[in-house]
Design a protein around this motif. Structure first.
Motif, PDB file in Angstrom:
ATOM      1  N   ASN A 162       0.828  -1.214   0.000  1.00 40.58           N
ATOM      2  CA  ASN A 162       0.000   0.000   0.000  1.00 40.58           C
ATOM      3  C   ASN A 162       0.861   1.262   0.000  1.00 40.58           C
ATOM      4  OD1 ASN A 162      -1.364   2.148   2.154  1.00 40.58           O
ATOM      5  ND2 ASN A 162      -2.751   1.442   0.549  1.00 40.58           N
ATOM      6  N   THR A 163       1.899   1.293   0.827  1.00 41.89           N
ATOM      7  CA  THR A 163       2.720   2.500   0.927  1.00 41.89           C
ATOM      8  C   THR A 163       3.618   2.683  -0.292  1.00 41.89           C
ATOM      9  OG1 THR A 163       4.466   1.326   2.159  1.00 41.89           O
ATOM     10  CG2 THR A 163       2.727   2.398   3.438  1.00 41.89           C
ATOM     11  N   PHE A 164       3.852   1.626  -1.033  1.00 39.99           N
ATOM     12  CA  PHE A 164       4.683   1.719  -2.236  1.00 39.99           C
ATOM     13  C   PHE A 164       4.075   2.701  -3.238  1.00 39.99           C
ATOM     14  CE2 PHE A 164       5.857   0.252  -6.521  1.00 39.99           C
ATOM     15  CZ  PHE A 164       7.237   0.329  -6.435  1.00 39.99           C
ATOM     16  N   THR A 165       2.764   2.835  -3.221  1.00 38.42           N
ATOM     17  CA  THR A 165       2.073   3.697  -4.184  1.00 38.42           C
ATOM     18  C   THR A 165       1.974   5.149  -3.720  1.00 38.42           C
ATOM     19  OG1 THR A 165      -0.095   3.199  -3.218  1.00 38.42           O
ATOM     20  CG2 THR A 165       0.705   1.729  -4.957  1.00 38.42           C
ATOM     21  N   TRP A 166       2.405   5.431  -2.494  1.00 41.13           N
ATOM     22  CA  TRP A 166       2.304   6.802  -2.001  1.00 41.13           C
ATOM     23  C   TRP A 166       3.202   7.730  -2.833  1.00 41.13           C
ATOM     24  CZ3 TRP A 166       2.670   6.619   4.108  1.00 41.13           C
ATOM     25  CH2 TRP A 166       1.535   5.957   4.599  1.00 41.13           C
ATOM     26  N   LYS A 167       2.654   8.836  -3.291  1.00 39.11           N
ATOM     27  CA  LYS A 167       3.437   9.796  -4.069  1.00 39.11           C
ATOM     28  C   LYS A 167       4.287  10.680  -3.153  1.00 39.11           C
ATOM     29  CE  LYS A 167       0.248  10.004  -7.991  1.00 39.11           C
ATOM     30  NZ  LYS A 167      -0.631  10.867  -8.824  1.00 39.11           N
ATOM     31  N   GLU A 168       3.774  10.938  -1.964  1.00 42.15           N
ATOM     32  CA  GLU A 168       4.512  11.748  -0.996  1.00 42.15           C
ATOM     33  C   GLU A 168       4.750  10.923   0.264  1.00 42.15           C
ATOM     34  OE1 GLU A 168       2.608  15.432  -0.188  1.00 42.15           O
ATOM     35  OE2 GLU A 168       2.563  16.074  -2.276  1.00 42.15           O
ATOM     36  N   LYS A 169       5.985  10.946   0.735  1.00 46.62           N
ATOM     37  CA  LYS A 169       6.341  10.210   1.940  1.00 46.62           C
ATOM     38  C   LYS A 169       7.106  11.145   2.886  1.00 46.62           C
ATOM     39  CE  LYS A 169       6.647   5.651  -0.219  1.00 46.62           C
ATOM     40  NZ  LYS A 169       7.440   4.401  -0.357  1.00 46.62           N
ATOM     41  N   PRO A 170       6.805  11.084   4.178  1.00 49.86           N
ATOM     42  CA  PRO A 170       7.510  11.952   5.133  1.00 49.86           C
ATOM     43  C   PRO A 170       8.951  11.490   5.342  1.00 49.86           C
ATOM     44  CG  PRO A 170       6.065  10.424   6.296  1.00 49.86           C
ATOM     45  CD  PRO A 170       5.780  10.240   4.827  1.00 49.86           C
ATOM     46  N   ARG A 171       9.838  12.465   5.531  1.00 51.31           N
ATOM     47  CA  ARG A 171      11.238  12.176   5.860  1.00 51.31           C
ATOM     48  C   ARG A 171      11.337  12.025   7.368  1.00 51.31           C
ATOM     49  NH1 ARG A 171      14.654  15.669   5.288  1.00 51.31           N
ATOM     50  NH2 ARG A 171      16.436  14.525   4.444  1.00 51.31           N
ATOM     51  N   VAL A 172      11.829  10.869   7.805  1.00 55.71           N
ATOM     52  CA  VAL A 172      11.719  10.453   9.206  1.00 55.71           C
ATOM     53  C   VAL A 172      13.091  10.158   9.791  1.00 55.71           C
ATOM     54  CG1 VAL A 172      10.682   8.747  10.768  1.00 55.71           C
ATOM     55  CG2 VAL A 172       9.474   9.428   8.669  1.00 55.71           C
ATOM     56  N   ILE A 173      13.233  10.415  11.099  1.00 51.78           N
ATOM     57  CA  ILE A 173      14.409   9.960  11.832  1.00 51.78           C
ATOM     58  C   ILE A 173      13.968   9.474  13.209  1.00 51.78           C
ATOM     59  CG2 ILE A 173      14.993  12.217  12.833  1.00 51.78           C
ATOM     60  CD1 ILE A 173      17.965  11.438  12.521  1.00 51.78           C
ATOM     61  N   TYR A 174      14.569   8.391  13.657  1.00 53.98           N
ATOM     62  CA  TYR A 174      14.351   7.870  15.006  1.00 53.98           C
ATOM     63  C   TYR A 174      15.511   8.350  15.867  1.00 53.98           C
ATOM     64  CZ  TYR A 174      14.218   4.513  18.892  1.00 53.98           C
ATOM     65  OH  TYR A 174      14.197   3.938  20.128  1.00 53.98           O
ATOM     66  N   LEU A 175      15.209   8.954  17.024  1.00 55.35           N
ATOM     67  CA  LEU A 175      16.257   9.475  17.901  1.00 55.35           C
ATOM     68  C   LEU A 175      16.023   9.015  19.338  1.00 55.35           C
ATOM     69  CD1 LEU A 175      16.534  13.174  16.642  1.00 55.35           C
ATOM     70  CD2 LEU A 175      18.113  11.284  16.145  1.00 55.35           C
TER      71      LEU A 175
END
Length: 294
Positions: A162-175
């Motif tokens: 499902n997420t493969f088709t997302w046109k926009e994806k948030p840039r994420v970091i785990y801290l």
């Protein structure tokens, strides 16, 4: 004659379900043979207890560490390291289940006393599924474990498709931060949390980097330069906002998108740090979070 035939049929049926010796390879590459049915287990790594509980074999566990939250009503053996070998011997287990890393040296200590040891140390989601199946074989619940692993894998793949088709994806970091933001731990290539972020629909900005099992430290300069849309921070008990408060109150991070837009989110640090079936629940939670904030 009929009674004899029925008796032979019964004996044959029972023999089909009798324990068959099995030889397995653990996550240290050690060949371990099980000659008899495992009835008494000591679990020296809490993450493994989750597998046992999910497979309905909790009653076979005779000892766990003081840090086990999955099985709490059996004998305690103390710390994960160093292991209390005398206590373990007193429980007379058929096998002791360990993890890798800091516990690897405990293998020889236990084997010195003739105690069978099997090491479970998954570092990726696929290895987690495989180790769930291995534990199932050890417990005599091979089919149950296989079916459950397939169910979890299907859930993971459905989210990923499902997420493969997302046109926009948030840039994420785990801290993960303690005391200050001068050094924070994060996840890159080779870590299961990097896989979770990707499958859940995020772009892990530390994916191009790696470290021990995919984990490494970064400084505030790196975070400012990369300017993530979302920051994930762990919480290990109710009300634990230590990492969250550090990130939100750090002067260096005032102009970061995630902080300005109030996109710093607390996730369950226990799920994020234990490579077991809880990761798939966390995957679903991250997927919902990213879909609402992409």
């Amino acid at each position: 004659m009929k009674k004899v035939f029925l008796t032979l049929l019964l004996v044959l049926s029972l023999s089909l379900f009798a324990f068959q010796p099995v030889t397995l390879v653990d996550d240290l590459g050690r060949v371990v043979k099980f000659d008899k049915e495992v009835e008494k287990i000591v679990v020296a790594a809490p993450a493994i207890s989750d597998f046992i509980v999910k497979l309905g074999e909790k009653d076979k566990v005779v000892g766990v560490t003081d840090f086990d939250s999955y099985i709490t009503d059996v004998e305690k053996i103390g710390n994960m390291f160093p292991l209390n070998v005398e206590k373990i011997i007193s429980l007379n287990p058929d096998v002791v289940l360990l993890t890798g890393g800091f516990q690897e040296g405990e293998v020889l200590k236990l084997e010195k006393y003739g105690i069978k040891v099997f090491v479970i140390n998954p570092t990726t989601l696929n290895e987690m599924f495989r180790d769930l199946s291995l534990v199932g074989v050890i417990l005599g619940k091979e089919k149950t474990a296989h079916d459950y692993a397939q169910k979890l894998r299907t859930r993971m793949l459905n989210i990923a498709k499902n997420t493969f088709t997302w046109k926009e994806k948030p840039r994420v970091i785990y801290l993960s931060a303690y005391g200050s933001v001068s050094q924070m731990w994060t996840c890159g290539t080779g870590s299961y949390l990097n896989e979770l972020i990707s499958y859940a629909g995020g772009i892990n900005i530390t994916a191009p980097y790696t470290g021990n099992n995919g984990w490494f430290a970064v400084g505030p300069e790196f975070v400012v330069k990369e300017n993530p849309d979302i920051i994930l921070v762990p919480s290990y008990y109710p009300g634990d906002k230590g990492a969250y408060d550090l990130i939100m109150n750090a002067d260096q991070f005032n102009d970061i998108n995630a902080v300005k837009n109030n996109k710093v989110f607390i996730i369950d640090g226990n799920k994020a740090s234990l490579p077991n079936t809880g990761l798939i629940d966390l995957l679903g939670e991250l997927n919902n979070l990213f879909s609402e904030n992409k």
